[in-house]
Design an enzyme around this catalytic site. Structure first.
Site, PDB file in Angstrom:
ATOM      1  N   LYS A 173      28.677  48.572  39.570  1.00  9.51           N
ATOM      2  CA  LYS A 173      29.640  47.922  38.688  1.00  9.51           C
ATOM      3  C   LYS A 173      30.987  48.629  38.781  1.00  9.51           C
ATOM      4  O   LYS A 173      31.147  49.759  38.337  1.00  9.51           O
ATOM      5  CB  LYS A 173      29.182  47.975  37.229  1.00  9.51           C
ATOM      6  CG  LYS A 173      30.061  47.085  36.355  1.00  9.51           C
ATOM      7  CD  LYS A 173      30.050  47.451  34.903  1.00  9.51           C
ATOM      8  CE  LYS A 173      31.278  48.173  34.440  1.00  9.51           C
ATOM      9  NZ  LYS A 173      32.549  47.473  34.610  1.00  9.51           N
ATOM     10  N   THR A 230      32.032  57.622  27.407  1.00  9.71           N
ATOM     11  CA  THR A 230      31.146  56.645  28.054  1.00  9.71           C
ATOM     12  C   THR A 230      29.959  57.365  28.691  1.00  9.71           C
ATOM     13  O   THR A 230      28.815  56.890  28.620  1.00  9.71           O
ATOM     14  CB  THR A 230      31.902  55.841  29.135  1.00  9.71           C
ATOM     15  OG1 THR A 230      33.170  55.467  28.629  1.00  9.71           O
ATOM     16  CG2 THR A 230      31.131  54.617  29.554  1.00  9.71           C
ATOM     17  N   GLU A 248      30.208  62.205  36.287  1.00 14.39           N
ATOM     18  CA  GLU A 248      31.511  62.819  36.634  1.00 14.39           C
ATOM     19  C   GLU A 248      32.503  62.330  35.592  1.00 14.39           C
ATOM     20  O   GLU A 248      32.865  61.158  35.579  1.00 14.39           O
ATOM     21  CB  GLU A 248      31.951  62.373  38.037  1.00 14.39           C
ATOM     22  CG  GLU A 248      30.974  62.710  39.140  1.00 14.39           C
ATOM     23  CD  GLU A 248      30.863  64.195  39.405  1.00 14.39           C
ATOM     24  OE1 GLU A 248      31.788  64.940  39.025  1.00 14.39           O
ATOM     25  OE2 GLU A 248      29.849  64.627  39.967  1.00 14.39           O
ATOM     26  N   CYS A 282      41.614  62.278  37.834  1.00  6.98           N
ATOM     27  CA  CYS A 282      40.884  63.208  36.967  1.00  6.98           C
ATOM     28  C   CYS A 282      41.192  64.660  37.317  1.00  6.98           C
ATOM     29  O   CYS A 282      41.002  65.555  36.504  1.00  6.98           O
ATOM     30  CB  CYS A 282      39.390  62.954  37.066  1.00  6.98           C
ATOM     31  SG  CYS A 282      38.794  62.985  38.768  1.00  6.98           S
ATOM     32  N   GLU A 384      42.207  64.642  26.715  1.00  7.14           N
ATOM     33  CA  GLU A 384      42.644  64.067  27.988  1.00  7.14           C
ATOM     34  C   GLU A 384      43.611  62.910  27.738  1.00  7.14           C
ATOM     35  O   GLU A 384      43.298  61.989  26.994  1.00  7.14           O
ATOM     36  CB  GLU A 384      41.420  63.554  28.769  1.00  7.14           C
ATOM     37  CG  GLU A 384      41.789  63.082  30.156  1.00  7.14           C
ATOM     38  CD  GLU A 384      40.606  62.510  30.932  1.00  7.14           C
ATOM     39  OE1 GLU A 384      39.842  61.716  30.347  1.00  7.14           O
ATOM     40  OE2 GLU A 384      40.456  62.845  32.112  1.00  7.14           O
TER      41      GLU A 384
END
Ligand code: NDP
Length: 480
Positions: A173, A230, A248, A282, A384
């Site tokens: 996905k 998530t 990750e 990231c 973040e």
């Protein structure tokens, strides 16, 4: 308007719901294509197709699997311009970046794992006259691969390639925010002759399609890249089912600059590590720690270089910063800039939304932004932001630096700039991070372990680590 399709059982198919989601071009702030709004039932169909394909694919020789994956790699290469344009339009990233990094790297991911699997061997443990053991590394079954929007094809293929090379079938996905290159990849896989059901790509929202993948009882292994929250949600669903998980997640990476660094090299790279891909990588260094003696010199040079950066349409070859991926994400970044000021920070440059002219006037753009004067433990320096925003923090000794650098819940990457290599190595060992760059940034060797510590993730990708993740070791013991 173009309607993307799911890729299930070797065919491009409509979502069962027949409902589609708007897909935006962030450079213009307008809808330009439609994405399947898939449901659990579409995921179920994909899993059935993958299960059907698994016995054949897992018993296909590594050489044959490798040949097909190499064909996919070369088709990505020969479609470089088309894929780069699609990535640029879908994500808002500069076309130059998509051409130089995203798409070549997607081809390399397939190339790397197509050849790595030919050199992948398993262990044996001899017990003298008593007997011996050998380890079988077997494909697991149907792997779930869920990827984010910041490096869409690059990160999707970083998961799919090792999973397929190891003999698994995949239900993937992509982010619903950036589905286009994953769709084009399904066309490429058909052209490359990938057998039906080996790779299935189901488009749609995370809380429907992603959640259905995480919860599916016949998907025993899930590889996820995305936000920490998530990741926690996926772990919560998958852990009681004892799924193998690779997560990750987010980062808040320190970029550490000592007085004795090679100043010019450091400044040139720090501009990139701060603002490449609009800061939506990231691994970007969002907290810049500067040794007190060169704080003012660094600040002046860094602000001057940042002011030279061009914020413009992603299709313009001279653009340094393109569009922010979505309106929602742009507003999130702007809210952090506001928060930084409320927390006592001073904006040295940037800080504002940029409105371009003409057809790009409704696009979502933000100036590269530098903030100073914040404490290391305020929210701006702990959470973040994932945009073109960095903070400057002075330090006077290594003890103080380590407390500040290691103070966040994250531990993805770090960069150290110094000519004193003894200090660099000692510090690298003490930093909470899965990856530390010394006098460079984003220099990647795909054989190395990639991943984070603390809330930046669990598990490692890259090299044989990924092949280990996508296989199950089975020890076989024989008594002589
Ligand atoms: P998200 O966590 O929002 O989404 C990542 C993927 O998960 C998307 O495909 C998303 O679908 C899907 N998803 C969302 N909700 C669920 C759910 N409940 N169950 C299963 N899947 C779900 O991350 P972003 O896409 O916003 O990406 C940015 C984040 O990714 C940043 O935090 C960044 O640091 C991190 N990242 C980490 C990297 C690393 O290597 N450590 C590399 C790159 C990014 P949808 O888009 O439809 O919501």
């Amino acid at each position: 308007m173009q309607k993307l399709q799911n890729y299930i059982d070797g065919k491009l198919v409509e979502p069962i719901s027949k409902v589609y989601i708007d897909n935006y071009d962030p450079s213009k702030g307008e809808v330009y294509s439609l994405i399947p709004d898939s449901m659990k039932e579409d995921v179920n169909n994909a899993v059935v197709a993958a299960q059907k394909a698994f016995p054949g694919w897992s018993s296909t020789s590594a050489e044959k699997r490798s040949q097909i994956l190499l064909r996919i790699s070369s088709l990505i290469e020969s479609n470089l311009d088309r894929l780069a344009e699609a990535e640029c339009r879908d994500n808002g990233k500069p076309i130059s970046l998509a051409k130089a990094v995203d798409i070549p790297r997607a081809a390399t991911n397939f190339n790397f794992y197509a050849t790595a699997i030919l050199h992948y061997a398993s262990e044996s443990h001899a017990m003298g006259d008593l007997g011996f053991n050998y380890t079988l590394r077997q494909a697991i079954g149907v792997a779930g691969c869920i990827s984010p929007w910041n490096l869409p094809l690059y990160l999707l293929t970083w998961k799919i390639a090792p999973a397929l090379a190891a003999g698994n079938c995949v239900v993937a996905k992509p982010s619903e925010v950036t589905p286009m290159t994953a769709y084009l990849l399904s066309e490429i896989c058909i052209e490359a002759g990938l057998p039906a059901g080996v790779l299935n790509i189901v488009h749609g929202y995370g809380n429907k399609v992603g959640a259905a993948i995480s919860a599916h009882p016949d998907i025993p292994v899930v590889s996820f890249t995305g936000g920490t929250e998530t990741g926690a949600e996926i772990a919560r669903i998958a852990a009681p089912m004892f799924k193998k998980l690779s997560l990750e997640l987010g980062g808040k990476n320190p970029n550490i600059i000592f007085e004795d660094c090679d100043f010019e090299k450091m400044i040139e790279t720090t501009i990139k590590s701060s603002f490449s891909n609009q800061g939506e990588i990231c691994l970007c260094g969002s907290r810049i720690f500067i040794e007190s003696g060169i704080y003012d010199k660094f600040k002046a040079a860094f602000v001057a270089k940042t002011n030279e950066l061009v914020v413009a349409s992603p299709t313009d070859q001279n653009t340094n910063l393109g569009a922010i991926v979505s309106e929602g994400h742009m507003n999130k970044i702007l809210s952090y800039i506001k928060l930084a000021q409320e927390e006592g920070g001073t904006v040295l440059t940037g800080g504002n939304q940029v409105t371009l002219s003409g057809e790009y006037s409704n696009g979502w753009y933000i100036e590269p932004t530098i903030i100073e004067g914040l404490s290391y433990d305020c929210r701006t320096n702990q959470e973040e932001i994932f945009g073109p925003v960095v903070t400057l923090l002075p330090f006077s000794n290594e003890e103080e630096l380590l407390i500040m650098a290691n103070s966040t819940k994250y531990g993805l990457s770090a960069t150290i700039w110094t000519e004193n290599l003894s200090r660099a190595h000692k510090l690298a060992a003490k930093i909470h991070a899965g990856i530390v760059w010394i006098n460079c940034w984003l220099l990647r060797d795909l054989r190395t372990p990639f991943g984070g510590v603390k809330n930046s993730g669990v598990g490692r990708e890259g090299g044989f680590e990924a092949l280990n993740f996508f296989t199950e070791p089975k020890n076989i013991c024989l008594k002589l």
